[in-house]
Design a protein around this motif. Structure first.
Motif, PDB file in Angstrom:
ATOM      1  N   LYS A  21      19.683  37.631 -75.406  1.00  0.00           N
ATOM      2  CA  LYS A  21      18.267  37.704 -75.032  1.00  0.00           C
ATOM      3  C   LYS A  21      17.865  36.510 -74.182  1.00  0.00           C
ATOM      4  O   LYS A  21      17.126  36.638 -73.212  1.00  0.00           O
ATOM      5  N   ARG A  22      18.368  35.327 -74.555  1.00  0.00           N
ATOM      6  CA  ARG A  22      18.039  34.127 -73.790  1.00  0.00           C
ATOM      7  C   ARG A  22      18.601  34.209 -72.383  1.00  0.00           C
ATOM      8  O   ARG A  22      17.924  33.863 -71.407  1.00  0.00           O
ATOM      9  N   ALA A  23      19.844  34.673 -72.258  1.00  0.00           N
ATOM     10  CA  ALA A  23      20.465  34.795 -70.936  1.00  0.00           C
ATOM     11  C   ALA A  23      19.708  35.805 -70.084  1.00  0.00           C
ATOM     12  O   ALA A  23      19.480  35.566 -68.886  1.00  0.00           O
ATOM     13  N   ALA A  24      19.284  36.917 -70.675  1.00  0.00           N
ATOM     14  CA  ALA A  24      18.527  37.915 -69.924  1.00  0.00           C
ATOM     15  C   ALA A  24      17.178  37.350 -69.481  1.00  0.00           C
ATOM     16  O   ALA A  24      16.731  37.575 -68.353  1.00  0.00           O
ATOM     17  N   ARG A  25      16.530  36.603 -70.370  1.00  0.00           N
ATOM     18  CA  ARG A  25      15.242  36.006 -70.028  1.00  0.00           C
ATOM     19  C   ARG A  25      15.385  34.965 -68.923  1.00  0.00           C
ATOM     20  O   ARG A  25      14.578  34.920 -67.991  1.00  0.00           O
ATOM     21  N   GLU A  26      16.444  34.134 -69.001  1.00  0.00           N
ATOM     22  CA  GLU A  26      16.665  33.132 -67.953  1.00  0.00           C
ATOM     23  C   GLU A  26      16.995  33.789 -66.617  1.00  0.00           C
ATOM     24  O   GLU A  26      16.545  33.321 -65.570  1.00  0.00           O
ATOM     25  N   ALA A  27      17.778  34.864 -66.649  1.00  0.00           N
ATOM     26  CA  ALA A  27      18.090  35.579 -65.400  1.00  0.00           C
ATOM     27  C   ALA A  27      16.831  36.187 -64.812  1.00  0.00           C
ATOM     28  O   ALA A  27      16.622  36.157 -63.592  1.00  0.00           O
ATOM     29  N   GLU A  28      15.967  36.707 -65.666  1.00  0.00           N
ATOM     30  CA  GLU A  28      14.701  37.277 -65.189  1.00  0.00           C
ATOM     31  C   GLU A  28      13.810  36.196 -64.582  1.00  0.00           C
ATOM     32  O   GLU A  28      13.181  36.400 -63.546  1.00  0.00           O
ATOM     33  N   GLU A  29      13.752  35.031 -65.221  1.00  0.00           N
ATOM     34  CA  GLU A  29      12.946  33.931 -64.692  1.00  0.00           C
ATOM     35  C   GLU A  29      13.506  33.435 -63.358  1.00  0.00           C
ATOM     36  O   GLU A  29      12.767  33.117 -62.438  1.00  0.00           O
TER      37      GLU A  29
END
Length: 89
Positions: free
Chosen positions: A74-82
């Protein structure tokens, strides 16, 4: 004071209110219409809850590892989205 008529009224009120509440709120259709939707908003669905709690140490470690990998994903997906949002700016 009030007299016997008041006592009869109070006694009948004391009996009527709980019985009326049981009849009204104990209706299964009322429960399905009002309580179940609120319960679904309040509590997570059954597929998101743990149905079988691990009892041994290895089971607990496996569950913690699973939770950790989900959190990292989830963190990796959120960072990629940001990062994607910053690249668009």
């Amino acid at each position: 004071m009030g007299g016997p008529n008041l006592e009869v009224f109070k006694f009948s009120l004391y009996l009527f209110v709980p019985i009326a509440a049981l009849v009204h709120f104990g209706d299964p259709e009322w429960y399905r219409r009002h309580v179940v939707p609120y319960r679904d908003k309040l509590f997570p669905s059954l597929d998101r809850t743990i149905q079988r709690i691990p009892t041994d140490q290895s089971g607990v470690r496996e569950e913690l590892a699973r939770i950790k990998t989900e959190r990292l994903a989830k963190r990796a997906a959120r960072e990629a989205e940001e990062a994607e949002a910053k690249a668009k700016e």
